[in-house]
Design a protein around this motif. Structure first.
Motif, mmCIF file in Angstrom:
data_model
loop_
_atom_site.group_PDB
_atom_site.id
_atom_site.type_symbol
_atom_site.label_atom_id
_atom_site.label_comp_id
_atom_site.label_asym_id
_atom_site.label_seq_id
_atom_site.Cartn_x
_atom_site.Cartn_y
_atom_site.Cartn_z
ATOM 1 N N PHE A 187 47.112 29.000 86.888
ATOM 2 C CA PHE A 187 48.261 29.896 86.731
ATOM 3 C C PHE A 187 47.859 31.347 86.995
ATOM 4 N N VAL A 188 46.664 31.710 86.566
ATOM 5 C CA VAL A 188 46.162 33.060 86.815
ATOM 6 C C VAL A 188 46.000 33.287 88.317
ATOM 7 N N ALA A 189 45.420 32.296 88.996
ATOM 8 C CA ALA A 189 45.220 32.394 90.445
ATOM 9 C C ALA A 189 46.561 32.476 91.175
ATOM 10 N N ALA A 190 47.539 31.674 90.727
ATOM 11 C CA ALA A 190 48.868 31.699 91.343
ATOM 12 C C ALA A 190 49.542 33.053 91.121
ATOM 13 N N ALA A 191 49.379 33.592 89.915
ATOM 14 C CA ALA A 191 49.965 34.895 89.595
ATOM 15 C C ALA A 191 49.389 35.987 90.489
ATOM 16 N N VAL A 192 48.082 35.924 90.702
ATOM 17 C CA VAL A 192 47.420 36.897 91.581
ATOM 18 C C VAL A 192 47.963 36.779 93.004
ATOM 19 N N PHE A 193 48.142 35.522 93.467
ATOM 20 C CA PHE A 193 48.669 35.304 94.813
ATOM 21 C C PHE A 193 50.066 35.912 94.952
ATOM 22 N N TYR A 194 50.969 35.605 94.011
ATOM 23 C CA TYR A 194 52.336 36.129 94.092
ATOM 24 C C TYR A 194 52.340 37.655 94.053
ATOM 25 N N TYR A 195 51.499 38.213 93.194
ATOM 26 C CA TYR A 195 51.450 39.677 93.077
ATOM 27 C C TYR A 195 50.961 40.314 94.373
ATOM 28 N N VAL A 196 49.870 39.778 94.930
ATOM 29 C CA VAL A 196 49.306 40.330 96.165
ATOM 30 C C VAL A 196 50.292 40.163 97.324
ATOM 31 N N PHE A 197 50.933 39.010 97.391
ATOM 32 C CA PHE A 197 51.919 38.757 98.444
ATOM 33 C C PHE A 197 53.057 39.776 98.346
#
Length: 216
Positions: A187-197
């Motif tokens: 979930f942390v990795a997914a959150a980082v992806f959405y934020y960076v995107f």
């Protein structure tokens, strides 16, 4: 599961999320402009139909629309649903949903233009099509860009709704890994992806907006 394996699995979901994003933008923007013309049409039948379309798309959840587009062919027409149709259904549902929002954004931009510009173009001998394409549309794009940026950022996050029809995008895979490994890291990795995107989208749109500020 090692961090490397987890990131590889999440990367496959990231590709799907990015694909949903770009396909939706590719189809929803021109469709939104087309719907906008229908919404502004003098023909009452066309105007009423497009108003109803916009009202339904904006008034019902995207999740529900996904389910209707995916299960509709089977329940209504008895057509057997194939595995490959899942992603196609997502593309269709997202495109027609966001087209409704973009249509209203386009309409607001077009109707905000002074009538004098149309009159001046007519005096100069421009046709209606030339007036719109050469004079009105470039200014409309400049005016609506902030609103389009907001919708674009929302779209990045909405790609996670594809899980409703079992499309394995980023959020779905993160949820599966977290459930099987009992860890919050996916979930942390997914959150980082959405934020960076979203950050990349915001920066990109900001640069486009800045380039359109001709007089600054």
């Amino acid at each position: 599961m090692t961090l490397e394996v987890m990131l590889k699995q999440l990367a496959s979901g990231m590709v799907v999320s990015v694909e949903i994003f770009f396909v939706t933008m590719l189809f929803s923007l021109p469709l939104g402009l087309f719907v906008c013309f229908g919404r502004m049409a003098k023909n009452r039948v066309i105007s009423t139909i497009t108003k109803a379309y916009i009202s339904i798309m904006r008034g019902t959840p995207l999740m529900l629309q996904l389910m209707v587009v995916y299960f509709g062919p089977y329940f209504i027409f008895g057509i057997r649903i194939s595995q490959s149709y899942k992603l196609i259904a997502v593309f269709i549902a997202f495109s027609i949903n966001y087209a409704a929002y973009f249509a209203e954004i386009f309409r607001g931009g077009i109707e905000s233009m002074p009538v004098g510009q149309y009159e001046a173009a007519k005096i100069l001998g421009y046709s209606k099509a030339q007036t719109f394409l050469r004079i009105i549309l470039p200014q409309v794009i400049k005016r609506i860009l902030p609103a389009v940026t907001n919708e674009t950022i929302t779209l990045v996050k909405d790609t996670s709704l594809a899980f409703v029809v079992a499309v394995s995008e980023m959020f779905t895979i993160a949820k599966q890994i977290a459930s099987s490994q009992t860890t919050m890291m996916p979930f942390v990795a997914a959150a980082v992806f959405y934020y960076v995107f979203n950050l990349l989208v915001a920066v990109g749109m900001g640069k486009i907006e800045k380039s359109l500020n001709y007089y600054r």
